[in-house]
Design a protein around this motif. Sequence first.
Motif, short mmCIF file in Angstrom:
data_model
loop_
_atom_site.label_atom_id
_atom_site.label_comp_id
_atom_site.label_asym_id
_atom_site.label_seq_id
_atom_site.Cartn_x
_atom_site.Cartn_y
_atom_site.Cartn_z
N ALA A 101 0.69 1.62 3.70
CA ALA A 101 1.91 0.99 3.21
C ALA A 101 2.77 2.06 2.56
O ALA A 101 2.86 2.14 1.33
CB ALA A 101 1.58 -0.13 2.21
N PRO A 102 3.40 2.91 3.36
CA PRO A 102 4.17 4.04 2.81
C PRO A 102 5.23 3.59 1.81
O PRO A 102 5.92 2.59 2.01
CB PRO A 102 4.81 4.66 4.06
N GLY A 103 5.33 4.36 0.72
CA GLY A 103 6.29 4.05 -0.32
C GLY A 103 5.85 2.98 -1.28
O GLY A 103 6.61 2.61 -2.19
N ARG A 104 4.62 2.51 -1.12
CA ARG A 104 4.11 1.44 -1.95
C ARG A 104 2.83 1.88 -2.66
O ARG A 104 2.19 2.85 -2.27
CB ARG A 104 3.87 0.17 -1.12
N VAL A 105 2.48 1.15 -3.72
CA VAL A 105 1.30 1.53 -4.50
C VAL A 105 0.03 1.29 -3.69
O VAL A 105 0.00 0.43 -2.80
CB VAL A 105 1.25 0.73 -5.83
N PRO A 106 -1.05 2.03 -4.00
CA PRO A 106 -2.32 1.78 -3.34
C PRO A 106 -3.12 0.67 -3.99
O PRO A 106 -4.09 0.18 -3.41
CB PRO A 106 -3.05 3.12 -3.49
N GLY A 107 -2.73 0.27 -5.20
CA GLY A 107 -3.55 -0.64 -5.98
C GLY A 107 -4.51 0.15 -6.84
O GLY A 107 -4.92 1.26 -6.50
N GLY A 108 -4.86 -0.41 -7.97
CA GLY A 108 -5.74 0.28 -8.90
C GLY A 108 -6.78 -0.68 -9.45
O GLY A 108 -6.81 -1.84 -9.07
N SER A 109 -7.62 -0.17 -10.31
CA SER A 109 -7.57 1.18 -10.82
C SER A 109 -8.31 2.19 -9.94
O SER A 109 -8.27 3.39 -10.21
CB SER A 109 -8.17 1.22 -12.23
N SER A 110 -8.95 1.70 -8.87
CA SER A 110 -9.69 2.60 -7.97
C SER A 110 -8.75 3.14 -6.89
O SER A 110 -9.07 3.17 -5.70
CB SER A 110 -10.87 1.85 -7.33
N SER A 111 -7.58 3.61 -7.33
CA SER A 111 -6.50 3.96 -6.41
C SER A 111 -6.85 5.14 -5.51
O SER A 111 -6.65 5.08 -4.29
CB SER A 111 -5.24 4.29 -7.21
N GLY A 112 -7.36 6.23 -6.08
CA GLY A 112 -7.66 7.41 -5.29
C GLY A 112 -8.76 7.17 -4.28
O GLY A 112 -8.70 7.65 -3.14
N SER A 113 -9.77 6.40 -4.68
CA SER A 113 -10.88 6.12 -3.76
C SER A 113 -10.40 5.32 -2.56
O SER A 113 -10.73 5.62 -1.41
CB SER A 113 -11.99 5.35 -4.50
N ALA A 114 -9.61 4.28 -2.81
CA ALA A 114 -9.09 3.47 -1.71
C ALA A 114 -8.15 4.28 -0.83
O ALA A 114 -8.22 4.21 0.41
CB ALA A 114 -8.37 2.25 -2.26
N ALA A 115 -7.28 5.08 -1.44
CA ALA A 115 -6.33 5.88 -0.67
C ALA A 115 -7.05 6.88 0.22
O ALA A 115 -6.64 7.10 1.38
CB ALA A 115 -5.36 6.59 -1.61
N ALA A 116 -8.10 7.51 -0.30
CA ALA A 116 -8.83 8.52 0.47
C ALA A 116 -9.53 7.91 1.67
O ALA A 116 -9.55 8.48 2.77
CB ALA A 116 -9.83 9.24 -0.43
N VAL A 117 -10.11 6.73 1.49
CA VAL A 117 -10.78 6.06 2.61
C VAL A 117 -9.75 5.60 3.63
O VAL A 117 -9.92 5.78 4.85
CB VAL A 117 -11.64 4.88 2.11
N ALA A 118 -8.66 5.01 3.16
CA ALA A 118 -7.63 4.53 4.08
C ALA A 118 -7.05 5.66 4.92
O ALA A 118 -6.72 5.47 6.10
CB ALA A 118 -6.52 3.83 3.30
N ALA A 119 -6.95 6.85 4.33
CA ALA A 119 -6.39 8.00 5.03
C ALA A 119 -7.40 8.69 5.94
O ALA A 119 -7.03 9.62 6.66
CB ALA A 119 -5.83 9.00 4.03
N GLY A 120 -8.63 8.25 5.93
CA GLY A 120 -9.66 8.87 6.77
C GLY A 120 -10.20 10.16 6.22
O GLY A 120 -10.87 10.91 6.94
N ILE A 121 -9.96 10.45 4.94
CA ILE A 121 -10.45 11.69 4.34
C ILE A 121 -11.95 11.62 4.10
O ILE A 121 -12.66 12.62 4.17
CB ILE A 121 -9.69 11.98 3.03
N CYS A 122 -12.46 10.43 3.79
CA CYS A 122 -13.90 10.23 3.62
C CYS A 122 -14.26 8.88 4.23
O CYS A 122 -13.39 8.05 4.49
CB CYS A 122 -14.30 10.31 2.15
N ASP A 123 -15.55 8.68 4.45
CA ASP A 123 -16.01 7.47 5.11
C ASP A 123 -16.12 6.29 4.15
O ASP A 123 -15.91 5.13 4.55
CB ASP A 123 -17.38 7.71 5.75
N THR A 124 -16.47 6.57 2.91
CA THR A 124 -16.62 5.53 1.90
C THR A 124 -16.29 6.16 0.56
O THR A 124 -16.14 7.38 0.44
CB THR A 124 -18.04 4.94 1.91
N ALA A 125 -16.14 5.32 -0.46
CA ALA A 125 -15.82 5.84 -1.78
C ALA A 125 -16.23 4.83 -2.83
O ALA A 125 -16.17 3.61 -2.60
CB ALA A 125 -14.33 6.16 -1.92
#
Length: 393
Positions: A101-125
């Motif tokens: 959802a470009p330009g929008r928040v990822p949601g928190g407070s586990s924002s970085g973990s969700a963003a990293a998984v959504a982007a395919g940087i890691c398999d789980t978080a």
Amino acid sequence: MTEDIGAFVPGPRVRIEGQPGGPLSGLTFAAKDLFDVAGVPTGGGNHDWPTGRPVPTRHSWAVQTLLDAGATLIGKTITDEVSLGILGENAFDGTPVNVRAPGRVPGGSSSGSAAAVAAGICDTALGTDTGGSVRVPSSFCGLYGIRPTHGRIDTTGMLPQAPTSDTTGWFARDAATFARVSSVMLGEAIPTALPNKLIVAVDAFGFADPDVAEALKPMVERLTMVIGGVREEIMAPQGLSVWARAQRTLQPVEAYNTFKDWLDTGNPRFAFSVAKALVMGSLTPPAEQSWAALMRQEARGRMRYLLPAGTILCLPTTPFPAPLRGQPLSVLDPLRDRITCLCAQGGLAGHPQVNLPGAAVGGLPVGLSIIGARGSDATLVAVAQAMERAAGA
């Protein structure tokens, strides 16, 4: 996918290889910066929190469990300050990019973990969920995510906020990975048997934006085919906003009690919204706390009644898709309140809840949640797998 999405805490990236030959070998994971990693300061999303605190010498239970199962840790991820947030915007470390959802928040407070998984940087978080901090980013980022039964997962080495609501959760992009990780974290095999009764929480669907409810209809129909018997019920007879008020009363009081010594001696810096929550927690009258505790008992009784063994309940995870980044507090505060109306049952009653991705409004992800009886975590994961199979049929 490029890793320049602001999901990881600033500074050198930690990497720890998992044990070879485990059930999660070949998978990578990230850990929200509330989880201890040996030799790395636990930042808690606030630059004043680590000051004067010893660097952990042991991994948290959750990190150690994934490493022992063969997964490789690739970094620690940004969180809202001391997990007191639901949208994922951090005044110290910034807001991770939500690639779904470009330009929008990822949601928190586990924002970085969700963003990293959504982007395919890691398999789980790893994330945490007190008032919605795994469920909300799962919905906003289009991920599988779980808030386990309260007390089911060992929280040793996890920075607490409100212990009677705190849980450890995790994310994945696909149901197969979600099941592999869940089996390890829950310590049991994912069953093949599914529930045979489904409840549709009509008050929750009525509370969500109409286009969200409409977008989730095909998923509810698919879930009905997977489960079988279906009926409609009101989840919160007292009102979703009443349950939310109870959670908004209890959680800040506990958070203040968790951090009051630090506040007293350290006078730390906070974003206004975080400071306000702690101040409100410190000022909550005993009579209001007593009312909220009674409402928690009512909510627990209602959820026990609705969810005997073999029954699950579904509702929209969030009432709307991810909001725009960088909006003023006057816009964000009412949004936070509406989110809590669909998330309060987690902290109040402690039942397991899984977000199922698969719907969108204007191209923005929205999730369908399933809730089961306490202890039925693995069964909800099995339903997630069955839903993915049904979608591909």
